[in-house]
Design a protein around this motif. Structure first.
Motif, PDB file in Angstrom:
ATOM      1  N   PHE A 250       0.860  -1.177   0.000  1.00 20.67           N
ATOM      2  CA  PHE A 250       0.000   0.000   0.000  1.00 20.67           C
ATOM      3  C   PHE A 250       0.894   1.225   0.000  1.00 20.67           C
ATOM      4  CE2 PHE A 250      -2.602   3.232   2.208  1.00 20.67           C
ATOM      5  CZ  PHE A 250      -3.674   3.250   1.330  1.00 20.67           C
ATOM      6  N   LYS A 251       0.645   2.126  -0.937  1.00 20.91           N
ATOM      7  CA  LYS A 251       1.519   3.288  -1.077  1.00 20.91           C
ATOM      8  C   LYS A 251       0.679   4.562  -1.125  1.00 20.91           C
ATOM      9  CE  LYS A 251       4.710   5.212  -4.509  1.00 20.91           C
ATOM     10  NZ  LYS A 251       5.481   4.888  -5.704  1.00 20.91           N
ATOM     11  N   LEU A 252       1.095   5.546  -0.348  1.00 21.47           N
ATOM     12  CA  LEU A 252       0.478   6.868  -0.392  1.00 21.47           C
ATOM     13  C   LEU A 252       1.507   7.825  -0.960  1.00 21.47           C
ATOM     14  CD1 LEU A 252      -1.151   7.109   3.150  1.00 21.47           C
ATOM     15  CD2 LEU A 252      -2.370   7.050   0.960  1.00 21.47           C
ATOM     16  N   SER A 253       1.133   8.625  -1.964  1.00 19.50           N
ATOM     17  CA  SER A 253       2.065   9.625  -2.476  1.00 19.50           C
ATOM     18  C   SER A 253       1.383  10.977  -2.597  1.00 19.50           C
ATOM     19  CB  SER A 253       2.639   9.263  -3.859  1.00 19.50           C
ATOM     20  OG  SER A 253       2.211   8.031  -4.312  1.00 19.50           O
ATOM     21  N   GLY A 254       2.178  11.996  -2.416  1.00 22.66           N
ATOM     22  CA  GLY A 254       1.715  13.365  -2.600  1.00 22.66           C
ATOM     23  C   GLY A 254       2.803  14.139  -3.306  1.00 22.66           C
ATOM     24  N   TRP A 255       2.432  15.008  -4.218  1.00 23.71           N
ATOM     25  CA  TRP A 255       3.451  15.778  -4.936  1.00 23.71           C
ATOM     26  C   TRP A 255       2.937  17.182  -5.214  1.00 23.71           C
ATOM     27  CZ3 TRP A 255       0.553  11.743  -6.572  1.00 23.71           C
ATOM     28  CH2 TRP A 255      -0.285  11.941  -7.673  1.00 23.71           C
ATOM     29  N   LEU A 313      -2.333  -0.776  -8.525  1.00 25.62           N
ATOM     30  CA  LEU A 313      -3.598  -0.215  -8.983  1.00 25.62           C
ATOM     31  C   LEU A 313      -3.966   0.962  -8.074  1.00 25.62           C
ATOM     32  CD1 LEU A 313      -5.485  -1.215 -11.232  1.00 25.62           C
ATOM     33  CD2 LEU A 313      -6.793  -2.397  -9.460  1.00 25.62           C
ATOM     34  N   PRO A 314      -4.135   2.170  -8.645  1.00 25.03           N
ATOM     35  CA  PRO A 314      -4.569   3.285  -7.794  1.00 25.03           C
ATOM     36  C   PRO A 314      -5.988   3.028  -7.276  1.00 25.03           C
ATOM     37  CG  PRO A 314      -3.725   4.085  -9.892  1.00 25.03           C
ATOM     38  CD  PRO A 314      -3.899   2.601 -10.030  1.00 25.03           C
ATOM     39  N   ILE A 315      -6.200   3.244  -5.971  1.00 23.23           N
ATOM     40  CA  ILE A 315      -7.557   3.109  -5.445  1.00 23.23           C
ATOM     41  C   ILE A 315      -8.121   4.480  -5.086  1.00 23.23           C
ATOM     42  CG2 ILE A 315      -7.339   0.724  -4.648  1.00 23.23           C
ATOM     43  CD1 ILE A 315      -6.734   1.775  -1.886  1.00 23.23           C
ATOM     44  N   TYR A 316      -7.244   5.489  -5.137  1.00 21.22           N
ATOM     45  CA  TYR A 316      -7.693   6.863  -4.889  1.00 21.22           C
ATOM     46  C   TYR A 316      -6.713   7.784  -5.587  1.00 21.22           C
ATOM     47  CZ  TYR A 316      -8.342  11.296  -2.441  1.00 21.22           C
ATOM     48  OH  TYR A 316      -8.541  12.619  -2.159  1.00 21.22           O
TER      49      TYR A 316
END
Ligand SMILES: [Cu+2]
Length: 339
Positions: A250-255, A313-316
């Motif tokens: 599970f990966k969260l990213s912000g840019w 797969l992006p889920i959000y």
């Protein structure tokens, strides 16, 4: 029924029972293959690796909403052109070497191939392409905690501006036109890439978590800095047998948006030609769910060879758009360790 319950419970206890020492020498001893700098090596070890990554961007979005092409294009939307699909391929060679049990150094050399399909407000279509050696990354990994079944290491990485930021191709705007930001191969800047990784193991499970960032250190020669990126990745691998381990991640990213702009895009911007040249339509956040398989050769000559595949797969996703949406990402990798 009672026996079944006892059996399952015993299996569960066995799977979470603690290992004496954290070990890389099992199929779940490496993170899912899309995770970089997940492990350090023992003194004197050398690892060579090859990765293939395919990231598919598809359609456009604003916030969490998907936008149809007609919502982006004139007369309903502001633009004359919109990207509709963009497969981004990367081949990457990696080299790791451990000076000591605590310090491993790493170098990665990527080769990128980008392609972008567009639709125009007039009903036309065209494709642009770019390819080349990307930004070479060098890193030092420092393991500062190694007790029982857990480890922690810092990674200090530096990305060098070896990739081109002058990619051109033919478009309806003109032959050999400067391509928009997402089609450029490098960032053009020196980028600091720190990360902190935690690893822990039981008899048949491996858990890891990594916090990382990409910080642009300078304006590039074309007067801009690409997005800073912040990410958190966690994974859980299960040692099914001595040679295969499935894993979930599970990966969260912000840019962020870009800082500055390439002045050569200004005319295109004033004309509202296409959103990909707007440095203020770049920021976003995304959550990816991943499924991976790690294989390690059984005892014998292939024991030091690993093969791994992962599908994200992006889920959000929430985009400061209009911007292209991420559809999925496939990673395949081979790793070989010399002792
Ligand atoms: Cu390695």
């Amino acid at each position: 029924m009672k026996n079944l319950f006892t059996g399952v419970f015993t299996l569960f206890l066995f799977s979470i029972s603690v290992n004496a020492q954290w070990s890389a020498d099992r199929p779940d001893g490496h993170a899912p293959i899309q995770v970089m700098a997940d492990h350090t090596h023992s003194k004197g070890e050398i690892m060579i690796s090859y990765r293939y990554m395919l990231m598919n961007m598809n359609g456009n979005g604003d916030g969490t909403n998907e936008l149809s092409n007609s919502e982006v294009l004139r007369p309903n939307g502001p633009y004359m052109v919109t990207p509709i699909e963009m497969p981004m391929e990367m081949h990457m060679l990696g080299l790791m070497y451990a000076f000591s049990d605590d310090i491993t150094v790493m170098a990665m050399v990527p080769y990128l191939q980008n392609s972008m399909d567009h639709a125009t407000a007039m009903g036309g279509a065209f494709t642009t392409e770019s390819s080349g050696i990307g930004d070479i990354k060098i890193s030092a990994l420092y393991k500062f905690y190694d007790k029982k079944n857990s480890r922690l290491h810092w990674t200090f990485g530096l990305s060098l501006p070896t990739g081109s930021i002058e990619e051109r191709d033919d478009t309806p705007m003109g032959a050999n036109s400067l391509l928009p930001y997402p089609m450029q191969i490098g960032s053009g800047s020196f980028d600091f890439k720190p990360s902190l990784t935690y690893l822990t193991q039981s008899k048949s499970l491996s858990f890891g978590s990594q916090l990382g960032a990409t910080i642009r250190l300078n304006d590039n020669d074309n007067n801009y800095r690409k997005s800073n990126v912040y990410q958190s990745t966690s994974w859980l691998g299960y040692k099914l047998t001595d040679w295969v381990a499935p894993a979930l991640s599970f990966k969260l990213s912000g840019w962020s948006n870009y800082d500055g702009r390439d002045p050569r895009y200004d005319m295109a911007l004033n004309n509202n030609v296409v959103h990909t040249v707007d440095p203020n339509l770049k920021a976003g956040t995304r959550a990816d769910f991943g499924f991976g398989l790690n294989f390690q050769g059984p005892d014998g000559p292939l024991h030091d060879l690993r093969l791994a595949v992962n599908f994200d797969l992006p889920i959000y996703q929430s985009l400061d758009g209009p911007q292209m949406r991420t559809e999925n990402m496939l990673t395949f990798g081979l790793q070989y360790t010399f002792h």
